[in-house]
Scaffold this motif. Structure first.
Motif, PDB file in Angstrom:
ATOM      1  N   VAL A  20       0.859  -1.184   0.000  1.00 37.82           N
ATOM      2  CA  VAL A  20       0.000   0.000   0.000  1.00 37.82           C
ATOM      3  C   VAL A  20       0.896   1.235   0.000  1.00 37.82           C
ATOM      4  O   VAL A  20       1.784   1.373   0.853  1.00 37.82           O
ATOM      5  CB  VAL A  20      -0.936   0.041   1.217  1.00 37.82           C
ATOM      6  N   GLY A  21       0.687   2.124  -0.960  1.00 41.17           N
ATOM      7  CA  GLY A  21       1.382   3.402  -1.004  1.00 41.17           C
ATOM      8  C   GLY A  21       0.364   4.523  -1.043  1.00 41.17           C
ATOM      9  O   GLY A  21      -0.638   4.436  -1.764  1.00 41.17           O
ATOM     10  N   GLY A  22       0.588   5.562  -0.235  1.00 45.09           N
ATOM     11  CA  GLY A  22      -0.404   6.629  -0.165  1.00 45.09           C
ATOM     12  C   GLY A  22       0.204   8.008  -0.013  1.00 45.09           C
ATOM     13  O   GLY A  22       1.322   8.173   0.464  1.00 45.09           O
ATOM     14  N   LEU A  23      -0.556   9.013  -0.433  1.00 48.66           N
ATOM     15  CA  LEU A  23      -0.220  10.419  -0.254  1.00 48.66           C
ATOM     16  C   LEU A  23      -1.378  11.109   0.448  1.00 48.66           C
ATOM     17  O   LEU A  23      -2.540  10.726   0.280  1.00 48.66           O
ATOM     18  CB  LEU A  23       0.056  11.090  -1.600  1.00 48.66           C
ATOM     19  N   GLN A  24      -1.057  12.143   1.212  1.00 45.31           N
ATOM     20  CA  GLN A  24      -2.085  12.812   2.014  1.00 45.31           C
ATOM     21  C   GLN A  24      -1.793  14.298   2.107  1.00 45.31           C
ATOM     22  O   GLN A  24      -0.637  14.719   2.131  1.00 45.31           O
ATOM     23  CB  GLN A  24      -2.103  12.193   3.412  1.00 45.31           C
ATOM     24  N   LEU A  25      -2.853  15.096   2.183  1.00 43.83           N
ATOM     25  CA  LEU A  25      -2.745  16.531   2.414  1.00 43.83           C
ATOM     26  C   LEU A  25      -3.596  16.901   3.622  1.00 43.83           C
ATOM     27  O   LEU A  25      -4.763  16.511   3.712  1.00 43.83           O
ATOM     28  CB  LEU A  25      -3.207  17.324   1.194  1.00 43.83           C
ATOM     29  N   LEU A  26      -2.999  17.668   4.548  1.00 40.08           N
ATOM     30  CA  LEU A  26      -3.726  18.223   5.687  1.00 40.08           C
ATOM     31  C   LEU A  26      -3.912  19.715   5.466  1.00 40.08           C
ATOM     32  O   LEU A  26      -3.014  20.405   4.967  1.00 40.08           O
ATOM     33  CB  LEU A  26      -2.962  17.997   6.997  1.00 40.08           C
ATOM     34  N   ASP A  44      -6.294  -2.137  -6.039  1.00 43.89           N
ATOM     35  CA  ASP A  44      -7.357  -1.272  -5.508  1.00 43.89           C
ATOM     36  C   ASP A  44      -6.834   0.151  -5.432  1.00 43.89           C
ATOM     37  O   ASP A  44      -5.644   0.394  -5.195  1.00 43.89           O
ATOM     38  CB  ASP A  44      -7.764  -1.690  -4.089  1.00 43.89           C
ATOM     39  N   VAL A  45      -7.738   1.107  -5.610  1.00 43.78           N
ATOM     40  CA  VAL A  45      -7.419   2.512  -5.346  1.00 43.78           C
ATOM     41  C   VAL A  45      -8.446   3.040  -4.351  1.00 43.78           C
ATOM     42  O   VAL A  45      -9.610   2.646  -4.363  1.00 43.78           O
ATOM     43  CB  VAL A  45      -7.422   3.365  -6.631  1.00 43.78           C
ATOM     44  N   ASN A  46      -7.979   3.920  -3.470  1.00 44.28           N
ATOM     45  CA  ASN A  46      -8.842   4.452  -2.417  1.00 44.28           C
ATOM     46  C   ASN A  46      -8.710   5.966  -2.335  1.00 44.28           C
ATOM     47  O   ASN A  46      -7.603   6.515  -2.424  1.00 44.28           O
ATOM     48  CB  ASN A  46      -8.482   3.829  -1.071  1.00 44.28           C
ATOM     49  N   LEU A  47      -9.832   6.624  -2.156  1.00 43.22           N
ATOM     50  CA  LEU A  47      -9.882   8.062  -1.896  1.00 43.22           C
ATOM     51  C   LEU A  47     -10.650   8.260  -0.595  1.00 43.22           C
ATOM     52  O   LEU A  47     -11.793   7.816  -0.469  1.00 43.22           O
ATOM     53  CB  LEU A  47     -10.583   8.805  -3.045  1.00 43.22           C
ATOM     54  N   SER A  48     -10.016   8.912   0.386  1.00 42.07           N
ATOM     55  CA  SER A  48     -10.638   9.087   1.695  1.00 42.07           C
ATOM     56  C   SER A  48     -10.559  10.540   2.134  1.00 42.07           C
ATOM     57  O   SER A  48      -9.632  11.278   1.765  1.00 42.07           O
ATOM     58  CB  SER A  48      -9.955   8.210   2.754  1.00 42.07           C
ATOM     59  N   GLN A  96      -8.657  19.156   8.152  1.00 45.05           N
ATOM     60  CA  GLN A  96      -9.188  18.185   7.213  1.00 45.05           C
ATOM     61  C   GLN A  96      -8.037  17.450   6.525  1.00 45.05           C
ATOM     62  O   GLN A  96      -6.948  17.998   6.347  1.00 45.05           O
ATOM     63  CB  GLN A  96     -10.095  18.842   6.177  1.00 45.05           C
ATOM     64  N   ALA A  97      -8.290  16.189   6.226  1.00 46.45           N
ATOM     65  CA  ALA A  97      -7.283  15.347   5.584  1.00 46.45           C
ATOM     66  C   ALA A  97      -7.878  14.694   4.343  1.00 46.45           C
ATOM     67  O   ALA A  97      -8.980  14.143   4.389  1.00 46.45           O
ATOM     68  CB  ALA A  97      -6.794  14.277   6.552  1.00 46.45           C
ATOM     69  N   VAL A  98      -7.161  14.768   3.245  1.00 50.31           N
ATOM     70  CA  VAL A  98      -7.535  14.092   2.006  1.00 50.31           C
ATOM     71  C   VAL A  98      -6.398  13.140   1.651  1.00 50.31           C
ATOM     72  O   VAL A  98      -5.237  13.554   1.560  1.00 50.31           O
ATOM     73  CB  VAL A  98      -7.770  15.091   0.858  1.00 50.31           C
ATOM     74  N   SER A  99      -6.725  11.859   1.480  1.00 45.75           N
ATOM     75  CA  SER A  99      -5.680  10.886   1.173  1.00 45.75           C
ATOM     76  C   SER A  99      -6.060  10.067  -0.063  1.00 45.75           C
ATOM     77  O   SER A  99      -7.231   9.770  -0.294  1.00 45.75           O
ATOM     78  CB  SER A  99      -5.433   9.956   2.357  1.00 45.75           C
ATOM     79  N   VAL A 100      -5.051   9.727  -0.828  1.00 45.77           N
ATOM     80  CA  VAL A 100      -5.188   8.866  -1.998  1.00 45.77           C
ATOM     81  C   VAL A 100      -4.159   7.750  -1.855  1.00 45.77           C
ATOM     82  O   VAL A 100      -2.981   8.018  -1.566  1.00 45.77           O
ATOM     83  CB  VAL A 100      -4.943   9.630  -3.310  1.00 45.77           C
ATOM     84  N   ASN A 101      -4.595   6.498  -1.979  1.00 47.17           N
ATOM     85  CA  ASN A 101      -3.659   5.402  -1.852  1.00 47.17           C
ATOM     86  C   ASN A 101      -4.062   4.254  -2.775  1.00 47.17           C
ATOM     87  O   ASN A 101      -5.200   4.195  -3.252  1.00 47.17           O
ATOM     88  CB  ASN A 101      -3.556   4.932  -0.401  1.00 47.17           C
ATOM     89  N   ALA A 102      -3.127   3.375  -2.989  1.00 45.45           N
ATOM     90  CA  ALA A 102      -3.373   2.217  -3.849  1.00 45.45           C
ATOM     91  C   ALA A 102      -2.800   0.978  -3.197  1.00 45.45           C
ATOM     92  O   ALA A 102      -1.791   1.037  -2.488  1.00 45.45           O
ATOM     93  CB  ALA A 102      -2.747   2.435  -5.229  1.00 45.45           C
ATOM     94  N   THR A 103      -3.464  -0.154  -3.441  1.00 47.12           N
ATOM     95  CA  THR A 103      -3.018  -1.459  -2.940  1.00 47.12           C
ATOM     96  C   THR A 103      -2.705  -2.361  -4.131  1.00 47.12           C
ATOM     97  O   THR A 103      -3.527  -2.495  -5.053  1.00 47.12           O
ATOM     98  CB  THR A 103      -4.079  -2.113  -2.063  1.00 47.12           C
TER      99      THR A 103
END
Length: 431
Positions: A71-77, A382-386, A421-428
Motif C-alpha cells: 500500500v502506497g499513499g499520499l495525504q494533504l492536511l 485497488d485505489v482508495n480516496l478518503s 481536514q485530511a484528504v488521502s489517496v492510496n493504492a493497494t
C-alpha cells in the motif's frame, strides 16, 4: 545586574517556552496516515486486517493477508486554525493568521506471506506531530512564534497465525523526530526605547525506539476482535539556543549567564497507547466496526529541560496534560464487486483543560467524521480516496507571563470554529 536580570526573567521564559514547544505538536496523534483508515475515523482499525495498512494499527492483521501486498499513499492536511485576540490582551500586534495552510504526508506498507503461519512486513508512516506557524508580528510572539515536531516511523514487523482463531504480531518501531521552536524576545523589557524584537530558535532531531504488540481473535468467520499496544518512545533533543537580533542588554545578559552556545537538552516521551477494535460482517454487503483507545498523555505532559552552562539549569515543565480516550463507530458497504464505501465517526477527549490551553498547545476535544471509496481496478489492484474532518470547535486561550520589572504580558482571545481536514489517496497492489 545583567546576569540576574536574564536568569530571573528571560531565562525562565525560555525554559518555559522550550519545554512546552513540543506539546502542541505531539499532543495530536493522527489516525489519518495516508491509508483507508481516514475514511473510517479509526473505527475497527485494530481488527479490520484488510490490507497492509494494518501495520499502523495492529501488526497481527498481516496474518490475514495472502501473498505479497503493498500500500502506497499520499495525504494533504489543511486547517482552519486562527487566533483572534480580545480586549484583555496588552501586547501590541495582529491576530495569528492561519496556523497551518497545507501539510503533505505519505506512507508505505508492505506485507509478505512466508507460509500459512508466518508473515513479515515493513511500514513507513508519520502519525505523530504537527507544525504551526504564527505571523511574525502577532500579539503572542513572546509565547511562541513557530513550532514543529514531526515524527517518522520505520517499522519492521512479524506476525504468526496459530490457528483459524488466534494471531499475534510484533513490530519494532524506530521513530525519527525533528523539533524546531522559535519565539520572539522583547528587546525593550524596561520600556527605555522602542527596539525591534529579537528571536531565539531551537532546532534538533533524535531517534527513539519502541514496539507495537498486537493480537487478533476471530471467534467465527467474518468477526474479528483486535487488541494493540504501542509502547512509549523516549526522545531526547540536544542543541544550543540560537539568538538573532538581540539588543546589547539582552545579549550581554545571556552571554554572562552562559546561555548562548550552551547545550540545551529537552526530554519527552511519545505516549503509550492501547486500542481495542471490533470488525463484524453482518452479511455480504454490510459490516460494522468500532474502536476504543487510550493514550498516556499525562506522562507526555512532563518535559525535562536542562541547560548545560557555567550556571546549569535543570527543570521539569508540567503542562497539566491528562490521559485521553477515543471512541469510534463505522460501517462498510460493498456496493458492488468493485466498489466499497467506508463511513465513520469518532470522538477524542482533550489532553488539556480549558484553563491549561496555551498557544503552543491549542488543543481540545475533537470529533472525527470520515468517509471514503475503494475501487477494485482488477483482482490485484485497488485505489482508495478518503476524506476526514477533525472538528475542534471554539477554543479560548488566555496566557500570561511576568517579565522582570513588573512588565506583565497577557494575550487573550479565541480560536473559533477550529478544524483540520485530511484528504488521502492510496493504492493497494497484490502479487
Amino acid at each position: 545586574m545583567h546576569k540576574s536580570f536574564v536568569r530571573g526573567g528571560q531565562l525562565g521564559i525560555l525554559v518555559g517556552a522550550l519545554a512546552s514547544a513540543p506539546l502542541m505538536a505531539g499532543g495530536l496523534f493522527m489516525y489519518e496516515v495516508a491509508n483507508d483508515n481516514a475514511g473510517l475515523a479509526n473505527a475497527g482499525a485494530a481488527a479490520r486486517a484488510q490490507n497492509p495498512g494494518t501495520l499502523a494499527s495492529n501488526v497481527a492483521g498481516m496474518s490475514y493477508l495472502p501473498g505479497t501486498q503493498i500500500v502506497g499513499g499520499l495525504q494533504l492536511l489543511h486547517s482552519n486554525l486562527e487566533f483572534t485576540q480580545d480586549s484583555n490582551s496588552n501586547v501590541p500586534g495582529r491576530d495569528s493568521g492561519t496556523l497551518m495552510e497545507w501539510a503533505p504526508g505519505g506512507s508505505l506498507f508492505v506485507s509478505h506471506e512466508l507460509d500459512e503461519n508466518w508473515h513479515v512486513g515493513f511500514a513507513s508512516y508519520g502519525d505523530f506531530g504537527l507544525a504551526i506557524d504564527y505571523e511574525n508580528d502577532w500579539s503572542g510572539r513572546y509565547f511562541t512564534q513557530n513550532d514543529a515536531l514531526l515524527g517518522l516511523t520505520l517499522q519492521p514487523s512479524v506476525a504468526y497465525r496459530f490457528n483459524d482463531q488466534w494471531s499475534l504480531g510484533l513490530g519494532l518501531r524506530a521513530m525519527y523526530a525533528m523539533l524546531e521552536s522559535q519565539l520572539a524576545i522583547d528587546n525593550t523589557p524596561l520600556d527605555l526605547r522602542n527596539n525591534p524584537d529579537g528571536t531565539m530558535t531551537y532546532k534538533s532531531n533524535d531517534w527513539g525506539f519502541g514496539a507495537n504488540l498486537g493480537v487478533i481473535y476471530q471467534p467465527w468467520q467474518g468477526t474479528r476482535i483486535g487488541l494493540n499496544y504501542a509502547s512509549e518512545i523516549e526522545l531526547e533533543f540536544e542543541d544550543a539556543l540560537s539568538p538573532e537580533g538581540l539588543s546589547p542588554l539582552i545579549n550581554n545578559g545571556l552571554q554572562a549567564a552562559g546561555i548562548i552556545g550552551a547545550d540545551t537538552t529537552l526530554t519527552m516521551n511519545v505516549p503509550q497507547t492501547l486500542t481495542l477494535s471490533l470488525y463484524h460482517a453482518l452479511n455480504e454487503q454490510w459490516a460494522v466496526l468500532a474502536s476504543a483507545n487510550w493514550q498516556d498523555w499525562s506522562r507526555f505532559g512532563h518535559v525535562g529541560v536542562q541547560i548545560d552552562s557555567g550556571n546549569p539549569v535543570s527543570a521539569t515543565a508540567d503542562a497539566n496534560f491528562k490521559d485521553t480516550w477515543h471512541l469510534s463507530l463505522g460501517t462498510q458497504y460493498q456496493a458492488s464487486k468493485q466498489l466499497l464505501w467506508n463511513l465513520g465517526v469518532g470522538y477524542d477527549s482533550s489532553p488539556v483543560s480549558d484553563e491549561d490551553r496555551t498557544f503552543t498547545m491549542p488543543l481540545g476535544s475533537t470529533w472525527r467524521f470520515g468517509t471514503g471509496l475503494t475501487y477494485a481496478l482488477d483482482p490485484q489492484t485497488d485505489v482508495n480516496l478518503s476524506y476526514a474532518l477533525v472538528w475542534m470547535g471554539d477554543m479560548e486561550i488566555d496566557q500570561q507571563k511576568q517579565l522582570p520589572r513588573n512588565d506583565p504580558k497577557r494575550v487573550s482571545g479565541e480560536i473559533e470554529d477550529a478544524w483540520i481536514q485530511a484528504v488521502s489517496v492510496n493504492a493497494t497492489w497484490r502479487f
